[in-house]
Scaffold this motif. Structure first.
Motif, short mmCIF file in Angstrom:
data_model
loop_
_atom_site.label_atom_id
_atom_site.label_comp_id
_atom_site.label_asym_id
_atom_site.label_seq_id
_atom_site.Cartn_x
_atom_site.Cartn_y
_atom_site.Cartn_z
N GLU A 1 152.51 65.51 -26.90
CA GLU A 1 151.75 66.50 -27.64
C GLU A 1 150.29 66.08 -27.75
O GLU A 1 149.98 64.91 -27.94
CB GLU A 1 152.35 66.70 -29.03
N LEU A 2 149.42 67.07 -27.62
CA LEU A 2 147.98 66.85 -27.72
C LEU A 2 147.45 67.79 -28.79
O LEU A 2 147.72 68.99 -28.76
CB LEU A 2 147.30 67.15 -26.38
N ALA B 1 140.64 69.60 -21.81
CA ALA B 1 142.05 69.57 -22.24
C ALA B 1 142.97 69.51 -21.03
O ALA B 1 143.95 68.76 -21.01
CB ALA B 1 142.37 70.78 -23.10
N ARG B 2 142.67 70.29 -20.01
CA ARG B 2 143.48 70.29 -18.77
C ARG B 2 143.49 68.89 -18.15
O ARG B 2 144.55 68.37 -17.78
CB ARG B 2 142.92 71.30 -17.78
N LYS B 3 142.33 68.28 -18.04
CA LYS B 3 142.21 66.94 -17.44
C LYS B 3 142.99 65.91 -18.27
O LYS B 3 143.69 65.05 -17.71
CB LYS B 3 140.74 66.55 -17.33
N LEU C 1 137.07 67.89 -29.34
CA LEU C 1 136.19 68.59 -28.42
C LEU C 1 135.20 69.47 -29.18
O LEU C 1 134.64 70.41 -28.63
CB LEU C 1 137.02 69.44 -27.45
N ARG C 2 134.98 69.13 -30.45
CA ARG C 2 134.03 69.88 -31.26
C ARG C 2 132.62 69.72 -30.69
O ARG C 2 132.25 68.66 -30.21
CB ARG C 2 134.06 69.41 -32.71
N HIS D 1 145.44 81.07 -23.43
CA HIS D 1 145.53 81.56 -22.05
C HIS D 1 145.76 80.41 -21.07
O HIS D 1 146.61 80.49 -20.18
CB HIS D 1 144.25 82.32 -21.70
N PHE D 2 145.04 79.32 -21.25
CA PHE D 2 145.21 78.13 -20.41
C PHE D 2 146.65 77.60 -20.51
O PHE D 2 147.25 77.26 -19.48
CB PHE D 2 144.18 77.06 -20.82
N CYS D 3 147.19 77.55 -21.72
CA CYS D 3 148.56 77.04 -21.89
C CYS D 3 149.56 77.92 -21.14
O CYS D 3 150.46 77.40 -20.48
CB CYS D 3 148.92 76.96 -23.37
N ARG D 4 149.41 79.24 -21.25
CA ARG D 4 150.31 80.15 -20.53
C ARG D 4 150.19 79.96 -19.03
O ARG D 4 151.19 79.92 -18.32
CB ARG D 4 150.01 81.61 -20.90
#
Length: 74
Positions: free
Chosen positions: A32-33, A20-22, A8-9, A48-51
């Protein structure tokens, strides 16, 4: 088994988190990603998204020009 690398650079906030969510939605639990990004805010946004979504952030690494995150899907 190593995770899939998701490049995603070059994308700016909020696109790295949204993509990443999608991508994680289509993966099986426990997968694992590996996310590579150059967005300076990703160092805050991805953890924050992971939490929020319950994923496990296995590692965060500074790379030349960005970050690499390893995420295990909840």
């Amino acid at each position: 088994m190593p995770g899939e690398i998701y490049d995603l650079r070059g994308l700016k906030c909020p696109l790295p988190v949204l993509k990443a969510r999608k991508k994680l939605l289509r993966m099986t639990s426990g997968s694992e990603l590996i996310v590579d990004t150059t967005d300076p805010l990703a160092g805050i946004d991805i953890p924050h998204f992971c939490r929020e979504d319950g994923h496990i952030l296995l590692s965060t690494e500074r790379t030349e020009g960005g970050h690499r995150f390893i995420i295990r899907k909840a």
